[in-house]
Write an enzyme that holds these catalytic residues in place. Structure first.
Site, PDB file in Angstrom:
ATOM      1  CG  HIS A  14      -5.162   1.671   0.672  1.00 26.09           C
ATOM      2  ND1 HIS A  14      -5.785   2.586   1.418  1.00 26.09           N
ATOM      3  CD2 HIS A  14      -4.422   2.262  -0.312  1.00 26.09           C
ATOM      4  CE1 HIS A  14      -5.403   3.889   1.044  1.00 26.09           C
ATOM      5  NE2 HIS A  14      -4.517   3.685  -0.094  1.00 26.09           N
ATOM      6  CB  CYS A  33      -7.204   6.374  -3.816  1.00 29.97           C
ATOM      7  SG  CYS A  33      -5.855   6.910  -3.350  1.00 29.97           S
ATOM      8  CG  HIS A  39      -3.054   2.351  -4.653  1.00 30.11           C
ATOM      9  ND1 HIS A  39      -4.308   2.436  -4.531  1.00 30.11           N
ATOM     10  CD2 HIS A  39      -2.611   3.257  -3.617  1.00 30.11           C
ATOM     11  CE1 HIS A  39      -4.862   3.292  -3.419  1.00 30.11           C
ATOM     12  NE2 HIS A  39      -3.800   3.699  -3.063  1.00 30.11           N
ATOM     13  CG  HIS A  41      -0.005   4.157   0.266  1.00 26.39           C
ATOM     14  ND1 HIS A  41       0.379   5.396  -0.634  1.00 26.39           N
ATOM     15  CD2 HIS A  41      -1.060   3.978   0.096  1.00 26.39           C
ATOM     16  CE1 HIS A  41      -0.954   5.976  -1.163  1.00 26.39           C
ATOM     17  NE2 HIS A  41      -1.789   5.025  -0.975  1.00 26.39           N
ATOM     18  CG  HIS A  80       5.561  -6.919   2.931  1.00 22.06           C
ATOM     19  ND1 HIS A  80       6.134  -6.313   3.578  1.00 22.06           N
ATOM     20  CD2 HIS A  80       6.165  -7.102   1.713  1.00 22.06           C
ATOM     21  CE1 HIS A  80       7.298  -5.818   3.104  1.00 22.06           C
ATOM     22  NE2 HIS A  80       7.311  -6.300   1.801  1.00 22.06           N
ATOM     23  CD  GLU A 128      -2.479   6.929   2.040  1.00 22.54           C
ATOM     24  OE1 GLU A 128      -3.270   6.203   2.429  1.00 22.54           O
ATOM     25  OE2 GLU A 128      -2.747   7.999   1.313  1.00 22.54           O
TER      26      GLU A 128
HETATM   27 NI    NI Z   1      -3.891   4.839  -1.267  1.00 19.93          NI
END
Ligand code: NI
Length: 139
Positions: A14, A33, A39, A41, A80, A128
């Protein structure tokens, strides 16, 4: 009342980016972010059902059924995937863990009621990162 939990896992990408803001403000509020190229998680989702054990099974909820339900209705739609682009129920929302846990609740709450007479969804805990997580109780 007994609280029964199941942990499931998914990976997703996200970014946190508010298109109504300048590049500078996005960077100020969201830091890395907001990186344009996404990126990822490793999310952990802990689903807790509360209730009284069924006198015949001793279960509040059948954990195998609960796991199948979470995988079928939530994990398969997130794992994914890119939360900003691929996930229908996140369209038009900021892809934060807070917003994600609310949407997961809306999916799971009625489904959990279908598999247990004695239990109900109590909480969702969504990690997260190992250090950053949110909890939601449906309100
Ligand atoms: Ni993030």
């Amino acid at each position: 009342m007994v609280y029964v939990s199941r942990k499931e896992h998914f990976n997703a990408a996200h970014k946190l980016y508010n298109p109504n803001w300048s590049e500078e403000k996005n960077r100020q509020v969201f830091g890395p972010c907001a990186n344009a190229n996404w990126h990822g998680h490793n999310f952990e989702l802990i689903t807790t059902v509360k209730g009284k054990p069924d006198p015949e099974t001793g279960f509040v909820v059948d954990l195998k059924q609960l796991s199948t339900l979470i995988r079928e209705h939530v994990i398969s739609r997130l794992d994914h995937k890119n939360l900003n682009i691929d996930v229908d129920f996140m369209q038009g929302k900021m892809a934060s863990t807070e917003n994600l846990v609310i949407e997961i609740w809306k999916i799971l709450e009625p489904k959990v009621r279908e598999i247990t007479e004695h239990g109900q969804l109590h909480s969702l805990k969504l990690y997260e990162t190992p250090r950053n997580f949110v909890e939601y109780f449906g309100e």
